[in-house]
Design an enzyme around this catalytic site. Structure first.
Site, PDB file in Angstrom:
ATOM      1  N   PHE A  15      -8.584   8.886   3.258  1.00 16.47           N
ATOM      2  CA  PHE A  15      -9.506   8.067   2.473  1.00 16.47           C
ATOM      3  C   PHE A  15     -10.155   7.031   3.385  1.00 16.47           C
ATOM      4  O   PHE A  15     -11.363   6.898   3.415  1.00 16.47           O
ATOM      5  CB  PHE A  15      -8.782   7.400   1.301  1.00 16.47           C
ATOM      6  CG  PHE A  15      -9.709   6.733   0.328  1.00 16.47           C
ATOM      7  CD1 PHE A  15     -10.379   7.479  -0.625  1.00 16.47           C
ATOM      8  CD2 PHE A  15      -9.919   5.371   0.378  1.00 16.47           C
ATOM      9  CE1 PHE A  15     -11.258   6.859  -1.512  1.00 16.47           C
ATOM     10  CE2 PHE A  15     -10.779   4.752  -0.499  1.00 16.47           C
ATOM     11  CZ  PHE A  15     -11.460   5.497  -1.445  1.00 16.47           C
ATOM     12  N   LEU A  58      -1.430  10.548  -4.057  1.00 12.39           N
ATOM     13  CA  LEU A  58      -0.648  11.173  -5.124  1.00 12.39           C
ATOM     14  C   LEU A  58      -0.417  12.657  -4.877  1.00 12.39           C
ATOM     15  O   LEU A  58       0.540  13.233  -5.397  1.00 12.39           O
ATOM     16  CB  LEU A  58      -1.317  10.962  -6.485  1.00 12.39           C
ATOM     17  CG  LEU A  58      -1.238   9.546  -7.044  1.00 12.39           C
ATOM     18  CD1 LEU A  58      -2.072   9.426  -8.317  1.00 12.39           C
ATOM     19  CD2 LEU A  58       0.201   9.146  -7.309  1.00 12.39           C
ATOM     20  N   VAL A  66      -3.179   5.670   3.259  1.00  9.14           N
ATOM     21  CA  VAL A  66      -3.375   4.227   3.141  1.00  9.14           C
ATOM     22  C   VAL A  66      -3.776   3.914   1.707  1.00  9.14           C
ATOM     23  O   VAL A  66      -4.725   4.506   1.186  1.00  9.14           O
ATOM     24  CB  VAL A  66      -4.471   3.725   4.109  1.00  9.14           C
ATOM     25  CG1 VAL A  66      -4.667   2.219   3.956  1.00  9.14           C
ATOM     26  CG2 VAL A  66      -4.134   4.094   5.549  1.00  9.14           C
ATOM     27  N   VAL A  67      -3.040   2.997   1.085  1.00 11.91           N
ATOM     28  CA  VAL A  67      -3.363   2.539  -0.261  1.00 11.91           C
ATOM     29  C   VAL A  67      -3.524   1.022  -0.179  1.00 11.91           C
ATOM     30  O   VAL A  67      -2.572   0.313   0.152  1.00 11.91           O
ATOM     31  CB  VAL A  67      -2.253   2.904  -1.270  1.00 11.91           C
ATOM     32  CG1 VAL A  67      -2.649   2.485  -2.683  1.00 11.91           C
ATOM     33  CG2 VAL A  67      -1.943   4.394  -1.219  1.00 11.91           C
ATOM     34  N   HIS A  87      -4.167   0.551 -10.715  1.00 14.45           N
ATOM     35  CA  HIS A  87      -4.125   1.837 -10.020  1.00 14.45           C
ATOM     36  C   HIS A  87      -3.283   1.772  -8.746  1.00 14.45           C
ATOM     37  O   HIS A  87      -2.564   2.721  -8.426  1.00 14.45           O
ATOM     38  CB  HIS A  87      -5.556   2.288  -9.699  1.00 14.45           C
ATOM     39  CG  HIS A  87      -5.645   3.649  -9.105  1.00 14.45           C
ATOM     40  ND1 HIS A  87      -5.368   4.799  -9.818  1.00 14.45           N
ATOM     41  CD2 HIS A  87      -5.984   4.061  -7.871  1.00 14.45           C
ATOM     42  CE1 HIS A  87      -5.526   5.848  -9.050  1.00 14.45           C
ATOM     43  NE2 HIS A  87      -5.902   5.426  -7.850  1.00 14.45           N
ATOM     44  N   ARG A  99      -0.876  -2.412  10.856  1.00 16.03           N
ATOM     45  CA  ARG A  99       0.200  -1.441  10.709  1.00 16.03           C
ATOM     46  C   ARG A  99      -0.178  -0.065  11.248  1.00 16.03           C
ATOM     47  O   ARG A  99       0.679   0.687  11.701  1.00 16.03           O
ATOM     48  CB  ARG A  99       0.611  -1.351   9.242  1.00 16.03           C
ATOM     49  CG  ARG A  99       1.408  -2.567   8.818  1.00 16.03           C
ATOM     50  CD  ARG A  99       1.388  -2.821   7.308  1.00 16.03           C
ATOM     51  NE  ARG A  99       2.201  -3.970   6.974  1.00 16.03           N
ATOM     52  CZ  ARG A  99       1.843  -5.238   7.186  1.00 16.03           C
ATOM     53  NH1 ARG A  99       0.674  -5.505   7.752  1.00 16.03           N
ATOM     54  NH2 ARG A  99       2.634  -6.238   6.847  1.00 16.03           N
TER      55      ARG A  99
END
Length: 139
Positions: A11, A43, A66-67, A74, A112
């Protein structure tokens, strides 16, 4: 030589590239081979690893993604459920390294992801290899 599958949820391209660089370097430095596949989002990572495991072609898995927290709930669902899915697969005996970053902002993710800083991609690959070694020890 172990065969490691890296499964990435692409993403944030620039962040994923850094995570992949770290993961690939760690696997290669340990003397193992790797392959990479891409899924639509975090997911889908556990499902893809579960499907790949059925093939019997891989010894260990690295989940990369990566979120970043947004303005809605969400983030909690994606972060929690992707981790839960990976943990369930681990409890079933798969050697998995969780390299899904869950951060408040892009700056945290960048720190990170960079192989020269926290190198979470490399750490996830090393965790997968450590779990593989543990599984082999108890086999």
């Amino acid at each position: 030589m172990a065969r490691v599958l890296i499964v990435e949820a692409r993403f944030y391209t620039h962040l994923n590239d850094m995570l992949l660089e770290g993961a690939r370097a760690a696997i290669e430095q340990a003397g193992h081979s790797h392959e990479t596949i891409t899924v639509p989002g975090a997911l889908e990572l556990p499902g893809a690893i579960g499907l790949a495991a059925e093939s019997g072609r891989y010894d260990a898995y690295v989940a990369i993604g990566v979120v970043i927290r947004g303005e809605t709930y969400h983030f909690e669902i994606v972060a929690g459920e992707s981790a839960r899915g990976l943990m369930a697969l681990s409890m079933d005996g798969l050697a998995i390294g969780n390299g899904i970053l869950t951060t408040e902002d892009e700056a945290q993710a960048l720190t990170r992801a960079k192989p020269t800083e926290k190198d979470k991609g490399g750490e996830a690959a090393k965790a997968a290899l450590a779990m593989l070694a543990l599984r082999e020890r108890f086999a």
